[in-house]
Design an enzyme around this catalytic site. Structure first.
Site, PDB file in Angstrom:
ATOM      1  N   ASP A  63      -3.245   2.743  -5.802  1.00 30.84           N
ATOM      2  CA  ASP A  63      -2.104   2.530  -4.951  1.00 30.84           C
ATOM      3  C   ASP A  63      -2.014   1.432  -3.879  1.00 30.84           C
ATOM      4  OD1 ASP A  63      -4.443   3.219  -3.560  1.00 30.84           O
ATOM      5  OD2 ASP A  63      -3.590   4.608  -2.040  1.00 30.84           O
ATOM      6  N   GLU A  64      -2.522   0.249  -4.213  1.00 34.32           N
ATOM      7  CA  GLU A  64      -2.407  -0.674  -3.277  1.00 34.32           C
ATOM      8  C   GLU A  64      -2.654  -2.058  -4.363  1.00 34.32           C
ATOM      9  OE1 GLU A  64      -5.276  -1.900  -0.258  1.00 34.32           O
ATOM     10  OE2 GLU A  64      -6.861  -0.162  -0.876  1.00 34.32           O
ATOM     11  N   ASP A 122       0.677  -0.958   0.115  1.00 34.50           N
ATOM     12  CA  ASP A 122       0.043  -0.048   0.076  1.00 34.50           C
ATOM     13  C   ASP A 122       0.855   1.232   0.118  1.00 34.50           C
ATOM     14  OD1 ASP A 122      -2.165   1.636  -0.070  1.00 34.50           O
ATOM     15  OD2 ASP A 122      -2.950   0.980   2.078  1.00 34.50           O
TER      16      ASP A 122
END
Length: 408
Positions: free
Chosen positions: A123-124, A30
């Site tokens: 983003d993860e 993350d």
């Protein structure tokens, strides 16, 4: 450059490369304050200061640096409240093209380590590194390599959770933030979970948490030591059993490799503008059938159905809905697209084009499917497979929905 590791003595799990990570081949990676971190690449002079990324006074916070978060600022908060909480923060306008570019670079780093990458957002992502251990070392070592490469190549930091299941890996990355790595050894999974509040359990929202509180359950340990029958009476069959399993660290979900191809779709430009909803519904069925067939032919299923509508004046809008599970079933795709269209509430608006697209693709063979209580053993998925076989033998379109047999 070697990224630092952040010890967490308050967490009954491991936190470094020396911990026993045998069998912990699921990673959750993350990015830390992603939008804000990317903006700081433009404004290095603001590093170490409170920064908020968002719209105007009536907008919401998209991201905030950890310096701003100490004042209580968080994503989705109204900008007006964020300014009151942290009046010294620098507010920056978002640059979504930069976020997409950096995200693509990060995902490329992940896929250079393992092909089994399941992005959850820009983003993860989850990674299954079981096939990379012999080549790159232990799972924790791989997590450290990923952190180094993301920092060196993209200039931002990320936190990594290493565990034996997706659920625990995601919790571990959250506990490691910011800029940390946390290993939860398989043998210490239950102590790690039982120290957490019930809100940490996957699927526990505000209402479920209130229901658990009425039962006197405040921690994951409380849930684990409550009889399943009690949980079922208070929460329902599916939720009660689901939370009890998670409380003991049981999570059967696998990391699903999402196909890099972004989407599969079909669209149709009408020979003349159309304002009859019945004709639009019929065309959506045709497009859903075509899209689903293409997905099945490529062996993929998608989780998000997107409707595209272009009006007579060339104005174009899209609407989307993310399903609970990925699908390649014509009926499910059509029903979702039709619901999206009906929700627009168009009053005989003249349409030039409609389209149906399937996004969030993954290999259908590895996509888990949750059985529904009372669902028949054979249904629409098997019917679609029969249509595919007939089409392969007698030609495309040899078997079609009755609605599409005659074009008006």
């Amino acid at each position: 450059m070697s990224r630092r590791q952040v010890p967490r003595p308050d967490v009954p799990g491991g936190w470094g490369l020396g911990d026993d990570d045998t069998g912990c081949t699921v990673l959750h990676v993350d990015m830390d304050a992603f939008y804000a971190s990317v903006e700081l690449l433009r404004r290095p002079d603001l590093v170490g200061t409170p920064v908020v990324v968002g719209g105007g006074e009536r907008g919401v916070v998209l991201s905030a640096t950890y310096e701003a978060r100490r004042f209580g600022v968080h994503a989705a908060m109204p900008m007006s409240r964020a300014r009151r909480l942290c009046p010294t923060a620098t507010v920056l306008a978002p640059h979504h093209e930069d976020y997409a570019r950096v995200s693509a670079g990060v995902m490329e780093v992940f896929r250079s380590v393992t092909p089994v990458v399941e992005p959850l957002s820009l983003d993860e992502a989850f990674l299954d590194v079981s096939g990379a251990v012999r080549r790159l070392g232990s799972p924790a070592r791989i997590g450290q390599v990923l952190r180094d490469r993301v920092a060196d190549e993209q200039g931002i930091t990320c936190s990594v959770g290493v565990a034996s299941t997706k659920f625990v890996a995601k919790l571990a990355s959250g506990a490691a933030k910011p800029d940390g790595l946390l290993v939860v050894p398989h043998a210490r999974t239950v102590p790690f979970l039982h120290s957490l509040p019930v809100g940490a359990l996957w699927g526990v929202g505000e209402r479920t948490e209130e229901a658990l509180a009425r039962l006197g359950l405040r921690t994951v340990a409380d849930v684990a030591h409550t009889p399943v029958a009690t949980l079922v009476r208070g929460l329902g069959e599916a939720t009660g059993r689901h939370l009890h399993a998670l409380a003991w660290g049981r999570d059967e979900r696998r990391v699903v490799a999402v196909v890099p191809e972004r989407s599969i779709g079909s669209e149709e430009t009408f020979s003349r503008d159309v304002d009859d909803p019945r004709l639009v519904h019929r065309e959506l069925l045709r497009l859903a059938e075509r899209t689903a067939a293409r997905a099945r032919a490529r062996g993929v299923a998608g989780r998000t159905v997107v409707l595209k509508v272009r009006f007579a004046d060339f104005t174009t809008i899209t609407r989307s809905r993310t399903l609970r599970e990925r699908t390649d079933v014509t009926r499910e795709i059509h029903a979702t697209a039709r619901d999206l269209f009906d929700a627009l509430g168009l009053d005989r608006a003249r349409l030039r084009l409609v389209g149906v697209r399937l996004e969030g693709l993954a290999e259908s063979a590895t996509s888990p499917r949750q059985l529904v209580l009372g669902e028949r053993t054979h249904g629409w998925r098997e019917a679609d497979s029969a249509v595919d076989r007939a089409g392969a033998r007698f030609g495309a379109g040899s078997v079609r929905p009755a609605t599409l047999l005659h074009r008006p």
